[in-house]
Scaffold this active site. Structure first.
Site, PDB file in Angstrom:
ATOM      1  N   ASP A  29       0.878  -1.171   0.000  1.00 60.80           N
ATOM      2  CA  ASP A  29       0.000   0.000   0.000  1.00 60.80           C
ATOM      3  C   ASP A  29       0.918   1.225   0.000  1.00 60.80           C
ATOM      4  O   ASP A  29       1.591   1.501   0.999  1.00 60.80           O
ATOM      5  CB  ASP A  29      -0.899  -0.028   1.251  1.00 60.80           C
ATOM      6  N   VAL A  30       0.941   1.948  -1.100  1.00 62.82           N
ATOM      7  CA  VAL A  30       1.904   3.046  -1.225  1.00 62.82           C
ATOM      8  C   VAL A  30       1.587   4.234  -0.327  1.00 62.82           C
ATOM      9  O   VAL A  30       2.382   5.174  -0.243  1.00 62.82           O
ATOM     10  CB  VAL A  30       2.043   3.526  -2.698  1.00 62.82           C
ATOM     11  N   ASN A  35       3.686   5.509 -10.078  1.00 60.08           N
ATOM     12  CA  ASN A  35       2.510   5.586 -10.950  1.00 60.08           C
ATOM     13  C   ASN A  35       1.183   5.412 -10.206  1.00 60.08           C
ATOM     14  O   ASN A  35       0.160   5.932 -10.640  1.00 60.08           O
ATOM     15  CB  ASN A  35       2.645   4.514 -12.046  1.00 60.08           C
ATOM     16  N   TYR A  52      -7.638  15.874  -6.426  1.00 62.78           N
ATOM     17  CA  TYR A  52      -6.824  15.252  -7.484  1.00 62.78           C
ATOM     18  C   TYR A  52      -5.921  16.306  -8.125  1.00 62.78           C
ATOM     19  O   TYR A  52      -4.713  16.111  -8.264  1.00 62.78           O
ATOM     20  CB  TYR A  52      -7.742  14.622  -8.538  1.00 62.78           C
ATOM     21  N   LYS A  87      -1.849  16.301  -7.987  1.00 63.07           N
ATOM     22  CA  LYS A  87      -1.060  16.145  -9.214  1.00 63.07           C
ATOM     23  C   LYS A  87      -0.187  17.377  -9.463  1.00 63.07           C
ATOM     24  O   LYS A  87       0.925  17.265  -9.972  1.00 63.07           O
ATOM     25  CB  LYS A  87      -1.975  15.870 -10.407  1.00 63.07           C
ATOM     26  N   ILE A 103      -6.506   8.621 -21.139  1.00 60.99           N
ATOM     27  CA  ILE A 103      -6.001   7.303 -21.520  1.00 60.99           C
ATOM     28  C   ILE A 103      -7.052   6.260 -21.112  1.00 60.99           C
ATOM     29  O   ILE A 103      -7.559   6.308 -19.982  1.00 60.99           O
ATOM     30  CB  ILE A 103      -4.671   6.963 -20.779  1.00 60.99           C
ATOM     31  N   THR A 162      -8.055   3.211 -19.433  1.00 60.91           N
ATOM     32  CA  THR A 162      -7.550   2.262 -18.437  1.00 60.91           C
ATOM     33  C   THR A 162      -8.744   1.862 -17.568  1.00 60.91           C
ATOM     34  O   THR A 162      -9.800   2.507 -17.643  1.00 60.91           O
ATOM     35  CB  THR A 162      -6.496   2.919 -17.503  1.00 60.91           C
ATOM     36  N   THR A 217     -10.391   4.963 -16.027  1.00 61.83           N
ATOM     37  CA  THR A 217     -11.270   5.828 -16.818  1.00 61.83           C
ATOM     38  C   THR A 217     -12.501   5.078 -17.327  1.00 61.83           C
ATOM     39  O   THR A 217     -13.542   5.688 -17.534  1.00 61.83           O
ATOM     40  CB  THR A 217     -10.507   6.480 -17.996  1.00 61.83           C
TER      41      THR A 217
HETATM   42  P1  NAI Z   1      -5.832   2.414 -12.674  1.00 58.32           P
HETATM   43  O1  NAI Z   1      -6.880   2.710 -11.665  1.00 58.32           O
HETATM   44  O2  NAI Z   1      -6.238   1.663 -13.896  1.00 58.32           O
HETATM   45  O3  NAI Z   1      -4.606   1.681 -11.967  1.00 58.32           O
HETATM   46  C1  NAI Z   1      -4.105   2.183 -10.756  1.00 58.32           C
HETATM   47  C2  NAI Z   1      -3.338   1.107 -10.039  1.00 58.32           C
HETATM   48  O4  NAI Z   1      -2.896   1.644  -8.791  1.00 58.32           O
HETATM   49  C3  NAI Z   1      -4.174  -0.141  -9.727  1.00 58.32           C
HETATM   50  O5  NAI Z   1      -3.450  -1.306 -10.054  1.00 58.32           O
HETATM   51  C4  NAI Z   1      -4.420  -0.040  -8.231  1.00 58.32           C
HETATM   52  O6  NAI Z   1      -4.572  -1.291  -7.586  1.00 58.32           O
HETATM   53  C5  NAI Z   1      -3.150   0.678  -7.774  1.00 58.32           C
HETATM   54  N1  NAI Z   1      -3.324   1.314  -6.477  1.00 58.32           N
HETATM   55  C6  NAI Z   1      -4.367   2.074  -6.055  1.00 58.32           C
HETATM   56  N2  NAI Z   1      -4.197   2.427  -4.786  1.00 58.32           N
HETATM   57  C7  NAI Z   1      -3.024   1.896  -4.378  1.00 58.32           C
HETATM   58  C8  NAI Z   1      -2.316   1.901  -3.144  1.00 58.32           C
HETATM   59  N3  NAI Z   1      -2.775   2.532  -2.058  1.00 58.32           N
HETATM   60  N4  NAI Z   1      -1.133   1.236  -3.098  1.00 58.32           N
HETATM   61  C9  NAI Z   1      -0.652   0.573  -4.174  1.00 58.32           C
HETATM   62  N5  NAI Z   1      -1.294   0.531  -5.354  1.00 58.32           N
HETATM   63  C10 NAI Z   1      -2.466   1.180  -5.451  1.00 58.32           C
HETATM   64  O7  NAI Z   1      -5.197   3.847 -13.068  1.00 58.32           O
HETATM   65  P2  NAI Z   1      -4.472   4.349 -14.404  1.00 58.32           P
HETATM   66  O8  NAI Z   1      -5.490   5.020 -15.245  1.00 58.32           O
HETATM   67  O9  NAI Z   1      -3.604   3.309 -14.970  1.00 58.32           O
HETATM   68  O10 NAI Z   1      -3.592   5.536 -13.776  1.00 58.32           O
HETATM   69  C11 NAI Z   1      -2.243   5.375 -13.407  1.00 58.32           C
HETATM   70  C12 NAI Z   1      -1.698   6.738 -13.047  1.00 58.32           C
HETATM   71  O11 NAI Z   1      -1.850   7.619 -14.160  1.00 58.32           O
HETATM   72  C13 NAI Z   1      -2.434   7.397 -11.876  1.00 58.32           C
HETATM   73  O12 NAI Z   1      -1.513   8.091 -11.067  1.00 58.32           O
HETATM   74  C14 NAI Z   1      -3.377   8.363 -12.560  1.00 58.32           C
HETATM   75  O13 NAI Z   1      -3.728   9.458 -11.761  1.00 58.32           O
HETATM   76  C15 NAI Z   1      -2.519   8.789 -13.754  1.00 58.32           C
HETATM   77  N6  NAI Z   1      -3.298   9.333 -14.850  1.00 58.32           N
HETATM   78  C16 NAI Z   1      -4.182   8.556 -15.555  1.00 58.32           C
HETATM   79  C17 NAI Z   1      -4.917   9.104 -16.594  1.00 58.32           C
HETATM   80  C18 NAI Z   1      -5.885   8.315 -17.404  1.00 58.32           C
HETATM   81  O14 NAI Z   1      -6.577   8.906 -18.257  1.00 58.32           O
HETATM   82  N7  NAI Z   1      -5.992   7.002 -17.209  1.00 58.32           N
HETATM   83  C19 NAI Z   1      -4.771  10.535 -16.953  1.00 58.32           C
HETATM   84  C20 NAI Z   1      -3.804  11.243 -16.152  1.00 58.32           C
HETATM   85  C21 NAI Z   1      -3.102  10.666 -15.149  1.00 58.32           C
END
Ligand code: NAI
Length: 242
Positions: free
Chosen positions: A56-57, A83, A149, A153, A182, A184, A187
């Site tokens: 847990d980060v 990330n 958020y 950020k 993106i 994912t 989103t």
């Molecule tokens: P996602 O929700 O698909 O994946 C996030 C991952 O972080 C998951 O595997 C989750 O289990 C893990 N996670 C959550 N809380 C955690 C914790 N306390 N400790 C350890 N792991 C934890 O998210 P996505 O879309 O891949 O985003 C990744 C990064 O990119 C994030 O920081 C997000 O804010 C950023 N981002 C994403 C965008 C998008 O459009 N998808 C746009 C801009 C930024």
């Protein structure tokens, strides 16, 4: 072309169970890295060269234990990709609860502090290391709502510049990547109208792919970016140009 920029390197990617983190872990491993995926959730896919560690980060103690485990098993950390993160709350500033605010700041901002602090001493001691923090285009430009958020950020943007300035002379590079919209699991889970609106406002008229963000993270993490530190690399299909 077979690129092998990370052969023999130990890399940590947080939030690598899915989405951008998983794509990044896959990309670094495909280029020869020994990757450790730190995530609170189990991986959605098994990838050769990627080892999953439950962490847990938002817990500094779990960060310290996880990094110690990686070092004991594989040696010192060459690359850290912070990330893990999430929107957490869409509330605007006037309405957001203190509990939600604290939770989002912990997940998106404090986690980056804990992560950098856990790896920096050994990077400084070895005069080498590369850190990539995943912020967002909302860490550079303003938007309505999503108050915590956006604050978190934006903080990651400046924490990155601060660390870059502080450690440049000691061999450690620190950069940030700022995704636009993106596709994912994060989103996919949000209101479809929000997603559609973001795609419509993107000059390239499409969502980005996780592999496209991963490629930019890998560039900054690698020696190809050996004279690059403190930059904010937007991967947003041109969103912030207009
Ligand atoms: P996602 O929700 O698909 O994946 C996030 C991952 O972080 C998951 O595997 C989750 O289990 C893990 N996670 C959550 N809380 C955690 C914790 N306390 N400790 C350890 N792991 C934890 O998210 P996505 O879309 O891949 O985003 C990744 C990064 O990119 C994030 O920081 C997000 O804010 C950023 N981002 C994403 C965008 C998008 O459009 N998808 C746009 C801009 C930024």
């Amino acid at each position: 072309m077979n690129i092998e920029r990370f052969t023999g390197q130990v890399c940590i990617v947080t939030g690598a169970a899915q989405g951008i983190g998983l794509a990044t872990a896959r990309r670094l491993a495909s280029e020869g890295a020994q990757v450790f995926a730190l995530d609170i959730s189990e991986p959605t896919e098994i990838v050769e060269g990627v080892r999953w560690i439950r962490c847990d980060v938002t817990s500094q103690q779990q960060w310290q234990a996880s990094v110690a485990g990686v070092v004991a098993e594989a040696g010192p950390v060459d690359v850290l990709v912070n990330n893990a993160g999430g929107v957490g709350s869409y509330d605007e500033l006037a309405d957001i609860s203190t509990a939600d605010w604290d939770r989002v700041i912990m997940l998106n901002q404090s986690s980056v502090f804990y992560g950098m602090q856990a790896v920096l001493p050994s990077m400084i001691a070895r005069s080498t290391g590369s850190i990539v923090n995943v912020s967002s285009m909302w860490g550079i430009i303003g938007t309505a709502g999503v108050a915590a958020y956006q604050a978190s950020k934006g903080a990651v943007t400046m924490m990155t510049k601060n660390a870059a300035a502080t450690y440049a002379s000691r061999g450690v590079r620190v950069n940030s990547v700022h995704p636009g919209f993106i596709w994912t699991p994060m989103t996919v889970a949000q209101d479809a109208d929000i997603s559609q609106g973001l795609v419509e406002k993107t000059p390239m008229a499409r969502a980005g792919l996780t592999s496209e963000v991963a490629a930019s993270i890998a560039f900054l993490a690698s020696q190809d970016a050996s004279f690059v530190t403190g930059v904010q690399l937007l991967v947003d299909g041109g969103f912030t140009t207009v």
